[in-house]
Motif scaffolding. Structure first.
Motif, PDB file in Angstrom:
ATOM      1  N   ARG A 198       8.304  10.882   4.888  1.00  0.00           N
ATOM      2  CA  ARG A 198       6.959  11.411   4.651  1.00  0.00           C
ATOM      3  C   ARG A 198       6.629  11.329   3.164  1.00  0.00           C
ATOM      4  O   ARG A 198       7.491  11.541   2.314  1.00  0.00           O
ATOM      5  N   ARG A 199       5.378  11.034   2.883  1.00  0.00           N
ATOM      6  CA  ARG A 199       4.969  10.841   1.484  1.00  0.00           C
ATOM      7  C   ARG A 199       5.241  12.089   0.644  1.00  0.00           C
ATOM      8  O   ARG A 199       5.629  11.981  -0.527  1.00  0.00           O
ATOM      9  N   GLU A 200       5.072  13.262   1.242  1.00  0.00           N
ATOM     10  CA  GLU A 200       5.271  14.490   0.483  1.00  0.00           C
ATOM     11  C   GLU A 200       6.749  14.747   0.188  1.00  0.00           C
ATOM     12  O   GLU A 200       7.080  15.607  -0.638  1.00  0.00           O
ATOM     13  N   ASP A 201       7.632  14.009   0.857  1.00  0.00           N
ATOM     14  CA  ASP A 201       9.071  14.208   0.660  1.00  0.00           C
ATOM     15  C   ASP A 201       9.715  13.129  -0.201  1.00  0.00           C
ATOM     16  O   ASP A 201      10.944  13.054  -0.275  1.00  0.00           O
ATOM     17  N   CYS A 202       8.917  12.277  -0.836  1.00  0.00           N
ATOM     18  CA  CYS A 202       9.537  11.195  -1.600  1.00  0.00           C
ATOM     19  C   CYS A 202       8.821  10.982  -2.934  1.00  0.00           C
ATOM     20  O   CYS A 202       7.678  11.402  -3.119  1.00  0.00           O
ATOM     21  N   THR A 203       9.524  10.332  -3.838  1.00  0.00           N
ATOM     22  CA  THR A 203       8.926   9.886  -5.089  1.00  0.00           C
ATOM     23  C   THR A 203       8.925   8.365  -5.106  1.00  0.00           C
ATOM     24  O   THR A 203       9.854   7.726  -4.598  1.00  0.00           O
ATOM     25  N   LEU A 204       7.876   7.797  -5.673  1.00  0.00           N
ATOM     26  CA  LEU A 204       7.740   6.347  -5.793  1.00  0.00           C
ATOM     27  C   LEU A 204       7.517   6.012  -7.263  1.00  0.00           C
ATOM     28  O   LEU A 204       6.451   6.309  -7.815  1.00  0.00           O
ATOM     29  N   ASP A 205       8.513   5.412  -7.881  1.00  0.00           N
ATOM     30  CA  ASP A 205       8.390   4.976  -9.266  1.00  0.00           C
ATOM     31  C   ASP A 205       8.147   3.469  -9.265  1.00  0.00           C
ATOM     32  O   ASP A 205       9.029   2.686  -8.895  1.00  0.00           O
ATOM     33  N   GLN A 206       6.936   3.065  -9.673  1.00  0.00           N
ATOM     34  CA  GLN A 206       6.543   1.661  -9.589  1.00  0.00           C
ATOM     35  C   GLN A 206       7.354   0.803 -10.559  1.00  0.00           C
ATOM     36  O   GLN A 206       7.542   1.152 -11.716  1.00  0.00           O
ATOM     37  N   THR A 207       7.837  -0.345 -10.054  1.00  0.00           N
ATOM     38  CA  THR A 207       8.679  -1.236 -10.857  1.00  0.00           C
ATOM     39  C   THR A 207       8.051  -2.610 -11.082  1.00  0.00           C
ATOM     40  O   THR A 207       8.530  -3.365 -11.925  1.00  0.00           O
ATOM     41  N   THR A 208       7.005  -2.967 -10.339  1.00  0.00           N
ATOM     42  CA  THR A 208       6.336  -4.257 -10.512  1.00  0.00           C
ATOM     43  C   THR A 208       4.832  -4.067 -10.429  1.00  0.00           C
ATOM     44  O   THR A 208       4.349  -2.985 -10.086  1.00  0.00           O
ATOM     45  N   THR A 209       4.100  -5.131 -10.718  1.00  0.00           N
ATOM     46  CA  THR A 209       2.644  -5.115 -10.561  1.00  0.00           C
ATOM     47  C   THR A 209       2.255  -6.093  -9.450  1.00  0.00           C
ATOM     48  O   THR A 209       3.101  -6.784  -8.880  1.00  0.00           O
ATOM     49  N   TRP A 210       0.952  -6.165  -9.153  1.00  0.00           N
ATOM     50  CA  TRP A 210       0.461  -7.016  -8.063  1.00  0.00           C
ATOM     51  C   TRP A 210      -0.815  -7.726  -8.538  1.00  0.00           C
ATOM     52  O   TRP A 210      -1.919  -7.207  -8.421  1.00  0.00           O
ATOM     53  N   ASP A 211      -0.650  -8.892  -9.113  1.00  0.00           N
ATOM     54  CA  ASP A 211      -1.777  -9.708  -9.585  1.00  0.00           C
ATOM     55  C   ASP A 211      -1.567 -11.095  -9.005  1.00  0.00           C
ATOM     56  O   ASP A 211      -0.871 -11.927  -9.574  1.00  0.00           O
ATOM     57  N   TYR A 255       0.824  -1.214   0.000  1.00  0.00           N
ATOM     58  CA  TYR A 255       0.000   0.000   0.000  1.00  0.00           C
ATOM     59  C   TYR A 255       0.860   1.267   0.000  1.00  0.00           C
ATOM     60  O   TYR A 255       0.532   2.281   0.627  1.00  0.00           O
ATOM     61  N   GLY A 256       1.968   1.228  -0.750  1.00  0.00           N
ATOM     62  CA  GLY A 256       2.893   2.358  -0.761  1.00  0.00           C
ATOM     63  C   GLY A 256       2.261   3.656  -1.234  1.00  0.00           C
ATOM     64  O   GLY A 256       2.498   4.720  -0.649  1.00  0.00           O
ATOM     65  N   LEU A 257       1.455   3.588  -2.285  1.00  0.00           N
ATOM     66  CA  LEU A 257       0.860   4.807  -2.833  1.00  0.00           C
ATOM     67  C   LEU A 257      -0.199   5.398  -1.911  1.00  0.00           C
ATOM     68  O   LEU A 257      -0.524   6.586  -2.019  1.00  0.00           O
ATOM     69  N   GLN A 258      -0.750   4.576  -1.020  1.00  0.00           N
ATOM     70  CA  GLN A 258      -1.770   5.068  -0.099  1.00  0.00           C
ATOM     71  C   GLN A 258      -1.189   5.515   1.241  1.00  0.00           C
ATOM     72  O   GLN A 258      -1.899   6.096   2.060  1.00  0.00           O
ATOM     73  N   SER A 259       0.082   5.222   1.489  1.00  0.00           N
ATOM     74  CA  SER A 259       0.701   5.546   2.776  1.00  0.00           C
ATOM     75  C   SER A 259       0.956   7.043   2.909  1.00  0.00           C
ATOM     76  O   SER A 259       1.336   7.709   1.953  1.00  0.00           O
ATOM     77  N   ASP A 260       0.763   7.541   4.124  1.00  0.00           N
ATOM     78  CA  ASP A 260       1.100   8.932   4.417  1.00  0.00           C
ATOM     79  C   ASP A 260       2.567   9.082   4.793  1.00  0.00           C
ATOM     80  O   ASP A 260       3.132  10.175   4.703  1.00  0.00           O
ATOM     81  N   ALA A 261       3.172   7.990   5.240  1.00  0.00           N
ATOM     82  CA  ALA A 261       4.610   7.948   5.526  1.00  0.00           C
ATOM     83  C   ALA A 261       5.055   6.500   5.396  1.00  0.00           C
ATOM     84  O   ALA A 261       4.249   5.570   5.548  1.00  0.00           O
ATOM     85  N   ILE A 262       6.338   6.309   5.114  1.00  0.00           N
ATOM     86  CA  ILE A 262       6.893   4.966   4.942  1.00  0.00           C
ATOM     87  C   ILE A 262       8.156   4.875   5.790  1.00  0.00           C
ATOM     88  O   ILE A 262       9.028   5.754   5.721  1.00  0.00           O
ATOM     89  N   LEU A 263       8.252   3.819   6.610  1.00  0.00           N
ATOM     90  CA  LEU A 263       9.457   3.588   7.398  1.00  0.00           C
ATOM     91  C   LEU A 263      10.415   2.749   6.557  1.00  0.00           C
ATOM     92  O   LEU A 263      10.103   1.621   6.180  1.00  0.00           O
ATOM     93  N   VAL A 264      11.583   3.311   6.281  1.00  0.00           N
ATOM     94  CA  VAL A 264      12.543   2.726   5.349  1.00  0.00           C
ATOM     95  C   VAL A 264      13.791   2.272   6.108  1.00  0.00           C
ATOM     96  O   VAL A 264      14.372   3.046   6.873  1.00  0.00           O
ATOM     97  N   THR A 265      14.199   1.018   5.897  1.00  0.00           N
ATOM     98  CA  THR A 265      15.459   0.546   6.470  1.00  0.00           C
ATOM     99  C   THR A 265      16.578   0.737   5.453  1.00  0.00           C
ATOM    100  O   THR A 265      16.378   0.590   4.247  1.00  0.00           O
ATOM    101  N   CYS A 266      17.758   1.058   5.961  1.00  0.00           N
ATOM    102  CA  CYS A 266      18.910   1.291   5.097  1.00  0.00           C
ATOM    103  C   CYS A 266      20.182   1.231   5.943  1.00  0.00           C
ATOM    104  O   CYS A 266      20.126   1.269   7.176  1.00  0.00           O
ATOM    105  N   ARG A 267      21.323   1.135   5.273  1.00  0.00           N
ATOM    106  CA  ARG A 267      22.593   1.197   5.995  1.00  0.00           C
ATOM    107  C   ARG A 267      22.776   2.587   6.598  1.00  0.00           C
ATOM    108  O   ARG A 267      22.302   3.584   6.057  1.00  0.00           O
ATOM    109  N   ARG A 268      23.466   2.623   7.710  1.00  0.00           N
ATOM    110  CA  ARG A 268      23.650   3.871   8.441  1.00  0.00           C
ATOM    111  C   ARG A 268      24.375   4.928   7.607  1.00  0.00           C
ATOM    112  O   ARG A 268      24.122   6.133   7.736  1.00  0.00           O
TER     113      ARG A 268
END
Length: 392
Positions: free
Chosen positions: A185-198, A157-170
């Motif tokens: 925060r959703r307003e601070d990021c871009t999401l370019d879809q790379t797969t589908t969900w069927d 539900y990435g496109l519907q999220s108001d914020a996303i908690l992201v793990t990454c190297r320090r």
């Protein structure tokens, strides 16, 4: 036993959402493979997205067991909605347990409760799959700003999220296991879809892949390392709340099987209808599943304030076993409900249908693969002593 009035009120609100909105939309969500918008609009209206946040930050302070019950109620109406709700609360729990040391995260907790924000998660990544404890991407901090790019193979539900908690190297120089978590925060990021969900089941979660790019205030990075967050809150919350959602799916399948047997009994008064013995059998299985979940909730509640206990090998093995047991039992329960209901249960267009339940519950064993979890538990058992006592 003391009654939690706040939890009872939340249960009542969730039952209203489940019966009046989620259950009515579930088939359309499943057929169309779309996010359950109407259900989450209702959850926001009923103020159910901030229930785990402590009262001092505007929430209701519900325990993990009480939130698991909400997941179960919703799971009986719509498996996809329940799983999304569980994942949201898993993320909220990271604020509750590991965000209080940061003014930014305290303020954002208040915002989640006030504005009923939906929180998503980006922990998986191309190249590591479902290995949450390693990252390829890294956060870069310059002054008081951060930037990061993550090739996430799954953000539910990435496109519907108001914020996303992201793990990454320090940092770009850090080891793959030296991780932090960033609230993007959703307003601070871009999401370019790379797969589908069927997919076969859980079609409403919209668990597609994205290239996530974000920049923001370095204060959005959680003050505790992800290793602590994972061991002390995320592991337990994930397996308990997922299990709550799966229990709700299984319990509704049993309720449909019971309705089917009752309908058959009315047609043949004085005779035990086919499926009655299996109904008794499946209720025992469901009770076993319930006991399994509640035992782990009780153990978590007993040690939740003890960081050493939460990080111990014995506790990690026990919580891992909850995921294995709940996913296997849930599948067996729904499968038996299908055997009881027969063709009417196999069809999608009858009141006894458990087809959606069957497809949704099948995901339980592959959401963080049981094989991966068994492998992790095996390593824990090789390093520790096996507990042979009957007591918890």
């Amino acid at each position: 036993m003391e009654t939690n009035i706040t939890a009872e009120a939340a249960d009542s609100r969730m039952r209203r959402v489940a019966a009046e909105v989620a259950a009515k939309a579930a088939d359309a969500v499943d057929k169309e493979g779309r996010f359950p918008t109407e259900t989450f609009d209702a959850l926001k209206r009923e103020r159910l997205l901030g229930v785990m946040i402590p009262p001092e930050f505007g929430g209701e302070g519900l325990s993990v067991g009480e939130v698991a019950e909400l997941c179960a109620i919703l799971g009986g109406a719509c498996g996809s909605s329940a799983l999304i709700y569980a994942m949201h609360n898993i993320k909220v729990s990271s604020f509750v347990t590991h965000g209080r040391d940061s003014a930014w995260h305290r303020d954002y907790m208040r915002k989640i409760a006030e504005d009923q924000l939906l929180i998503g998660s980006a922990t998986t990544e191309y190249g590591i799959g479902g290995d949450l404890r390693n990252s390829i991407c890294a956060v870069e901090v310059q002054g008081d700003r951060f930037t990061l790019t993550k090739e996430a193979n799954c953000i539910s539900y990435g496109l519907q999220s108001d914020a996303i908690l992201v793990t990454c190297r320090r940092s770009p120089e850090a080891a793959s296991s030296d991780q932090v978590m960033v609230c993007v925060r959703r307003e601070d990021c871009t999401l370019d879809q790379t797969t589908t969900w069927d997919t076969l089941g859980m079609r409403g979660t919209n668990s597609v892949g994205f290239t996530l790019k974000s920049a923001g205030n370095a204060a959005q990075i959680f003050p505790h390392p992800f290793s602590e967050i994972a061991a002390q809150s995320m592991l337990s919350m994930t397996h308990i709340l997922w299990a709550g959602a799966w229990y709700g799916i299984a319990a509704d399948a049993v309720a449909r099987a019971q309705a089917f047997v009752k309908a058959a009994a009315k047609k043949t008064p004085g005779q035990l209808p086919p499926g009655a013995l299996r109904l008794a059998e499946v209720v025992a299985m469901l009770q076993e599943m319930k006991g399994c979940v509640n035992a782990r909730i009780e153990r978590y509640e007993a040690v939740k304030d003890d960081a050493d206990a939460l990080s111990s090998m014995s506790f990690a093995a026990d919580i891992n076993n909850l995921k294995i047991s709940a996913s296997e039992l849930g599948m067996r329960v729904v499968e038996h409900a299908l055997l009881i209901t027969g063709l009417p249960g196999y069809r999608n267009d009858t009141p006894f249908s458990v087809a959606r339940h069957m497809r949704d519950i099948l995901s339980a064993r592959i959401m963080i693969s049981n094989d991966r979890i068994l492998s992790n538990t095996s390593n824990l058992l090789l390093a520790g002593r096996f507990d042979k006592s009957l007591r918890s």
